[in-house]
Motif scaffolding. Structure first.
Motif, PDB file in Angstrom:
ATOM      1  N   LEU A  77      -4.950   5.536   5.732  1.00 36.68           N
ATOM      2  CA  LEU A  77      -4.434   6.798   5.187  1.00 36.68           C
ATOM      3  C   LEU A  77      -5.555   7.621   4.567  1.00 36.68           C
ATOM      4  CD1 LEU A  77      -1.089   5.568   3.544  1.00 36.68           C
ATOM      5  CD2 LEU A  77      -1.338   6.907   5.647  1.00 36.68           C
ATOM      6  N   LEU A  78      -6.484   6.963   3.894  1.00 33.47           N
ATOM      7  CA  LEU A  78      -7.649   7.656   3.326  1.00 33.47           C
ATOM      8  C   LEU A  78      -8.500   8.267   4.426  1.00 33.47           C
ATOM      9  CD1 LEU A  78      -8.677   5.080   0.583  1.00 33.47           C
ATOM     10  CD2 LEU A  78      -8.092   7.473   0.164  1.00 33.47           C
ATOM     11  N   ASP A  79      -8.756   7.498   5.484  1.00 32.15           N
ATOM     12  CA  ASP A  79      -9.573   7.981   6.603  1.00 32.15           C
ATOM     13  C   ASP A  79      -8.964   9.214   7.259  1.00 32.15           C
ATOM     14  OD1 ASP A  79     -11.343   5.901   6.148  1.00 32.15           O
ATOM     15  OD2 ASP A  79     -10.615   4.672   7.834  1.00 32.15           O
ATOM     16  N   ARG A  80      -7.652   9.309   7.240  1.00 26.06           N
ATOM     17  CA  ARG A  80      -6.960  10.434   7.870  1.00 26.06           C
ATOM     18  C   ARG A  80      -6.760  11.604   6.902  1.00 26.06           C
ATOM     19  NH1 ARG A  80      -2.234   8.114  11.542  1.00 26.06           N
ATOM     20  NH2 ARG A  80      -2.613  10.084  12.572  1.00 26.06           N
ATOM     21  N   GLY A  81      -7.145  11.414   5.654  1.00 24.11           N
ATOM     22  CA  GLY A  81      -6.990  12.475   4.664  1.00 24.11           C
ATOM     23  C   GLY A  81      -5.578  12.603   4.125  1.00 24.11           C
ATOM     24  N   TYR A  82      -4.752  11.588   4.317  1.00 27.99           N
ATOM     25  CA  TYR A  82      -3.367  11.629   3.861  1.00 27.99           C
ATOM     26  C   TYR A  82      -3.232  11.195   2.398  1.00 27.99           C
ATOM     27  CZ  TYR A  82      -2.009  12.113   8.780  1.00 27.99           C
ATOM     28  OH  TYR A  82      -1.850  12.546  10.075  1.00 27.99           O
ATOM     29  N   VAL A  83      -4.241  10.497   1.910  1.00 27.51           N
ATOM     30  CA  VAL A  83      -4.259  10.012   0.535  1.00 27.51           C
ATOM     31  C   VAL A  83      -5.638  10.297  -0.028  1.00 27.51           C
ATOM     32  CG1 VAL A  83      -4.108   7.938  -0.918  1.00 27.51           C
ATOM     33  CG2 VAL A  83      -2.546   8.207   0.999  1.00 27.51           C
ATOM     34  N   ALA A  84      -5.686  10.654  -1.308  1.00 27.31           N
ATOM     35  CA  ALA A  84      -6.963  10.881  -2.000  1.00 27.31           C
ATOM     36  C   ALA A  84      -7.152   9.756  -3.012  1.00 27.31           C
ATOM     37  CB  ALA A  84      -6.948  12.232  -2.705  1.00 27.31           C
ATOM     38  N   VAL A  85      -8.410   9.487  -3.330  1.00 25.32           N
ATOM     39  CA  VAL A  85      -8.727   8.417  -4.276  1.00 25.32           C
ATOM     40  C   VAL A  85      -9.654   8.963  -5.353  1.00 25.32           C
ATOM     41  CG1 VAL A  85     -10.696   7.572  -2.922  1.00 25.32           C
ATOM     42  CG2 VAL A  85      -9.513   6.015  -4.476  1.00 25.32           C
ATOM     43  N   ARG A  86      -9.471   8.448  -6.560  1.00 28.53           N
ATOM     44  CA  ARG A  86     -10.375   8.787  -7.653  1.00 28.53           C
ATOM     45  C   ARG A  86     -10.484   7.560  -8.554  1.00 28.53           C
ATOM     46  NH1 ARG A  86      -8.466   9.760 -12.692  1.00 28.53           N
ATOM     47  NH2 ARG A  86      -6.221   9.876 -12.939  1.00 28.53           N
ATOM     48  N   PRO A  87     -11.611   7.427  -9.259  1.00 26.35           N
ATOM     49  CA  PRO A  87     -11.747   6.290 -10.170  1.00 26.35           C
ATOM     50  C   PRO A  87     -10.808   6.434 -11.366  1.00 26.35           C
ATOM     51  CG  PRO A  87     -13.795   7.570 -10.057  1.00 26.35           C
ATOM     52  CD  PRO A  87     -12.794   8.250  -9.193  1.00 26.35           C
ATOM     53  N   GLN A 105       2.573  16.674   4.697  1.00 28.13           N
ATOM     54  CA  GLN A 105       2.891  17.332   5.963  1.00 28.13           C
ATOM     55  C   GLN A 105       3.097  16.307   7.081  1.00 28.13           C
ATOM     56  OE1 GLN A 105      -0.503  19.931   6.194  1.00 28.13           O
ATOM     57  NE2 GLN A 105       0.530  21.586   5.087  1.00 28.13           N
ATOM     58  N   ALA A 106       2.280  15.259   7.110  1.00 28.31           N
ATOM     59  CA  ALA A 106       2.430  14.202   8.122  1.00 28.31           C
ATOM     60  C   ALA A 106       3.769  13.488   7.945  1.00 28.31           C
ATOM     61  CB  ALA A 106       1.278  13.211   8.034  1.00 28.31           C
ATOM     62  N   ARG A 107       4.118  13.205   6.690  1.00 28.91           N
ATOM     63  CA  ARG A 107       5.416  12.583   6.422  1.00 28.91           C
ATOM     64  C   ARG A 107       6.542  13.508   6.866  1.00 28.91           C
ATOM     65  NH1 ARG A 107       8.601  12.948   1.484  1.00 28.91           N
ATOM     66  NH2 ARG A 107       7.892  15.097   1.776  1.00 28.91           N
ATOM     67  N   ASP A 108       6.451  14.784   6.532  1.00 30.71           N
ATOM     68  CA  ASP A 108       7.497  15.740   6.906  1.00 30.71           C
ATOM     69  C   ASP A 108       7.672  15.823   8.419  1.00 30.71           C
ATOM     70  OD1 ASP A 108       7.881  16.262   4.212  1.00 30.71           O
ATOM     71  OD2 ASP A 108       6.844  18.198   4.246  1.00 30.71           O
ATOM     72  N   ARG A 109       6.559  15.875   9.152  1.00 32.92           N
ATOM     73  CA  ARG A 109       6.639  15.931  10.625  1.00 32.92           C
ATOM     74  C   ARG A 109       7.296  14.665  11.178  1.00 32.92           C
ATOM     75  NH1 ARG A 109       1.424  17.834   9.952  1.00 32.92           N
ATOM     76  NH2 ARG A 109       0.571  15.805  10.532  1.00 32.92           N
ATOM     77  N   SER A 110       6.934  13.528  10.627  1.00 31.48           N
ATOM     78  CA  SER A 110       7.490  12.262  11.107  1.00 31.48           C
ATOM     79  C   SER A 110       8.974  12.154  10.799  1.00 31.48           C
ATOM     80  CB  SER A 110       6.729  11.085  10.497  1.00 31.48           C
ATOM     81  OG  SER A 110       5.386  11.120  10.903  1.00 31.48           O
TER      82      SER A 110
END
Length: 134
Positions: A77-87, A105-110
């Motif tokens: 999900l991170l690689d696809r830009g669907y989730v962001a990460v921070r420390p 948006q990916a969830r909505d389309r699915s």
């Protein structure tokens, strides 16, 4: 179902069967997309409260699975830009995860794809049941 099983057991069995049917049907529909079912389910979780941040550990607890399995799905999900990460501000070893607009948006389309597919399936079943041959 067994005649001597308790009502609670019967309910649990029925819920399990329904869950398996939903998962199988969803996997079949999602196979037409680039979003595997495991990623879709995590996106559903994230999108339930889009402003909330999670950790891999909290996700593993929520899904009652091991952290390595969740980590692999989160990485995708991170690689696809669907989730962001921070420390984590209190503990730099901990990573805080949050769904991105792209993930929503990916969830909505699915979800829309699954809904359309199910509407067509139900429509076909209704038409076949109301046909004179049935």
């Amino acid at each position: 179902m067994r005649a001597n099983s308790s009502e609670e057991e019967q309910i649990a069995i029925s819920v399990g069967v329904i869950a398996q049917l939903v998962e199988t049907r969803s996997q079949r529909i999602l196979s037409k997309t680039r979003l595997p079912y495991a990623q879709f389910v995590l996106l559903l979780h994230f999108c339930h409260e889009p402003e909330r941040e999670c950790t891999v550990s909290s996700l593993a607890d929520a899904f009652q699975t091991d952290q390595s399995r969740i980590s692999k799905t989160v990485r995708r999900l991170l690689d696809r830009g669907y989730v962001a990460v921070r420390p984590d501000p209190d503990d730099g070893r901990v990573k805080r995860l949050r769904v991105t607009r792209k993930g929503i948006q990916a969830r909505d389309r699915s979800v829309a794809l699954i809904e359309r597919s199910e509407e067509r399936r139900v429509g076909k079943e209704c038409r076949s049941r109301s046909s004179p041959d049935h």
